[in-house]
Each structure stands twice: as structure tokens, then as C-alpha cells.
Design an enzyme around this catalytic site. Structure first.
Site, PDB file in Angstrom:
ATOM      1  N   SER A 136      79.182  28.697  67.276  1.00 12.14           N
ATOM      2  CA  SER A 136      79.953  28.465  68.539  1.00 12.14           C
ATOM      3  C   SER A 136      78.622  28.174  69.472  1.00 12.14           C
ATOM      4  O   SER A 136      77.393  28.403  69.405  1.00 12.14           O
ATOM      5  CB  SER A 136      80.221  29.681  69.122  1.00 12.14           C
ATOM      6  OG  SER A 136      80.629  29.620  70.450  1.00 12.14           O
ATOM      7  N   TYR A 180      79.899  38.687  71.990  1.00  9.07           N
ATOM      8  CA  TYR A 180      80.042  37.193  71.232  1.00  9.07           C
ATOM      9  C   TYR A 180      78.764  36.327  71.073  1.00  9.07           C
ATOM     10  O   TYR A 180      78.434  35.886  70.108  1.00  9.07           O
ATOM     11  CB  TYR A 180      81.341  36.617  71.670  1.00  9.07           C
ATOM     12  CG  TYR A 180      81.698  35.479  70.887  1.00  9.07           C
ATOM     13  CD1 TYR A 180      82.271  35.635  69.718  1.00  9.07           C
ATOM     14  CD2 TYR A 180      81.472  34.357  71.327  1.00  9.07           C
ATOM     15  CE1 TYR A 180      82.907  34.637  68.908  1.00  9.07           C
ATOM     16  CE2 TYR A 180      81.854  33.040  70.587  1.00  9.07           C
ATOM     17  CZ  TYR A 180      82.575  33.435  69.304  1.00  9.07           C
ATOM     18  OH  TYR A 180      82.965  32.110  68.504  1.00  9.07           O
ATOM     19  N   LYS A 206      76.654  35.315  67.700  1.00  7.40           N
ATOM     20  CA  LYS A 206      76.369  33.788  67.577  1.00  7.40           C
ATOM     21  C   LYS A 206      74.959  33.432  67.312  1.00  7.40           C
ATOM     22  O   LYS A 206      74.629  32.814  66.530  1.00  7.40           O
ATOM     23  CB  LYS A 206      77.588  32.806  68.107  1.00  7.40           C
ATOM     24  CG  LYS A 206      78.907  33.160  67.945  1.00  7.40           C
ATOM     25  CD  LYS A 206      79.083  33.114  66.303  1.00  7.40           C
ATOM     26  CE  LYS A 206      80.697  32.842  66.160  1.00  7.40           C
ATOM     27  NZ  LYS A 206      80.988  32.818  64.819  1.00  7.40           N
TER      28      LYS A 206
END
Length: 231
Positions: free
Chosen positions: A137, A150, A154
Site C-alpha cells: 500500500s 496498517y 505494510k
């Protein structure tokens, strides 16, 4: 050489993973996919039909992923492309409001799940060659406030891939690839509830993503920082 080779995708019961599985199958590739929802797995298995493998597997369960890899080889052959797509996210909130159990689940699915996939499937490609792709991402390269868990997951995927890319032989590619823009999925709606509809849907995205994975990725360098083209 047969250019309709086996493809493996994790997290195929919804969103980007489901769209990838359907697109690969539409193009004639035998697909092996997994997801955690038994009902959604059954629906996709019926949708794909014979010649594909769809299993109820949690990517944080290394033994289950290993069994799935053996079933994949037995039923459709050794994959030449593996896409570690499964991930998790939470609604935007300050990190001190993120329950540690939620943080742990995001890290386990998004990071440990990439490792269980690599542990089970990379050895299959060491002789025959192929590509192992972790879906990353932009927030794993430029961190997003209120999505620290998150972003951390990533960033970890990018680092993991960068290291593994140096460990494999030259005929095996290991890459972290992030969508050029967000994709309108259930996960995106969780963290961007007011704007997720502004982005392309998974089916539209998958057409460009699959074309990239099949035709352009083989010419890309291994490692992180790669981007799926915008649809």
C-alpha cells in the site's frame, strides 16, 4: 510453453483478491485461492467451477497454508505466480484507541500471512521459477495518520520483501506492489467511509492489475516500491 499457468491468490473471498481470482480464471489460468469465510469460499468455488482450488484457510495458520499448498500442487500444479493479498485494517482512530488485540490481528494477517505464504509456496518455485508478490500500500511507504497499525504492517511487508528478494535465485522474483490509487473495497470503506466511492471498484482495478502481473511484472526489478497501474 503453456502461458496459462497456475496462479495462487490469498484473501479471495472479497474485494481485490476475489476480483484477481475471477480475472485470472477468465483468462484461462488455473487459480488456487483461500479465504477465512467458509460460505464465501463455497460461493467462489461454485463460481469458478472445475479446474480451480478454493479452500477455507486462515493465512495466520502456517500448517493450514502448508496443506493448501500441497493441495494446490496436487490439483493444478506448481504455481508460477503467487499473490499474497490477504490483509486487515481498522477504522481511523488515534493509536492509543486501537485495542492491542486489533493491532495484533492486523499485523498477523498482513505480515505473518505474507510469511506463511512465502514459507509454503516459495520453495515450490526455487527450481521452476516464478514470481511471489505481496500486495502492499502507499500507506506502507508514506504513513497515514490514524492508521498506524496498517501503516506499520505494510512498512513491514516492504522490508520483508526487500530482504527476501536478496535471498532467492535470479529466476525467482519477489516484489511488493501497491495500487496506484485506492480501490473501492469493504476494507477501504472501513477506513475512508466518506470517500471510498471516489475510487475504482475491484473488478475495474483487477483488469489492469492482472495485465501488469502477467506481462509487465516479469520485466520489473525484485524488491519493494512497485506500483500497479491505475485502471
Amino acid at each position: 510453453m503453456n502461458d496459462r499457468y497456475p496462479v495462487v491468490v490469498s484473501g479471495v473471498t472479497k474485494g481485490m483478491g476475489r476480483a484477481l481470482a475471477l480475472r485470472f480464471a477468465e483468462l484461462g489460468h488455473p487459480v488456487s485461492g483461500c479465504g477465512r469465510s467458509a460460505d464465501a469460499v463455497g460461493e467462489l468455488r461454485d463460481r469458478l467451477g472445475p479446474g480451480h482450488v478454493v479452500e477455507a484457510v486462515d493465512v495466520t495458520d502456517a500448517a493450514a497454508v502448508a496443506r493448501w499448498s500441497r493441495t494446490t500442487v496436487a490439483e493444478i500444479g506448481v504455481p508460477r505466480l503467487v499473490v499474497a493479498n490477504a490483509g486487515a485494517i481498522h477504522a481511523q482512530r488515534p493509536v492509543w484507541e486501537v485495542d492491542p488485540a486489533v493491532f495484533s490481528d492486523i499485523m498477523r494477517v498482513s505480515v505473518e500471512g505474507v510469511h506463511t505464504m512465502a514459507h509454503a509456496f516459495l520453495p515450490l518455485m526455487l527450481e521452476s521459477g516464478g514470481s511471489f508478490v505481496a500486495v502492499s500500500s502507499g500507506w506502507g511507504r508514506t504513513p497515514r495518520e490514524f492508521l498506524a497499525a496498517y501503516s506499520a504492517a505494510k512498512f513491514a511487508v516492504e522490508g520483508y520483501v526487500g530482504a527476501v528478494a536478496k535471498e532467492v535465485p535470479a529466476h525467482v522474483k519477489v516484489a511488493a506492489v501497491a495500487p496506484d490509487s485506492a480501490v473501492d473495497t469493504e476494507m477501504l470503506a472501513t477506513c475512508l467511509p466518506d470517500e471510498h466511492h471516489a475510487y475504482p471498484g475491484p473488478q475495474e482495478w483487477a483488469r489492469a492489475a492482472v495485465d501488469y502481473l502477467l506481462h509487465r511484472l516479469p520485466q520489473e526489478p525484485s524488491g519493494g516500491g512497485l506500483v500497479f497501474p491505475a485502471p
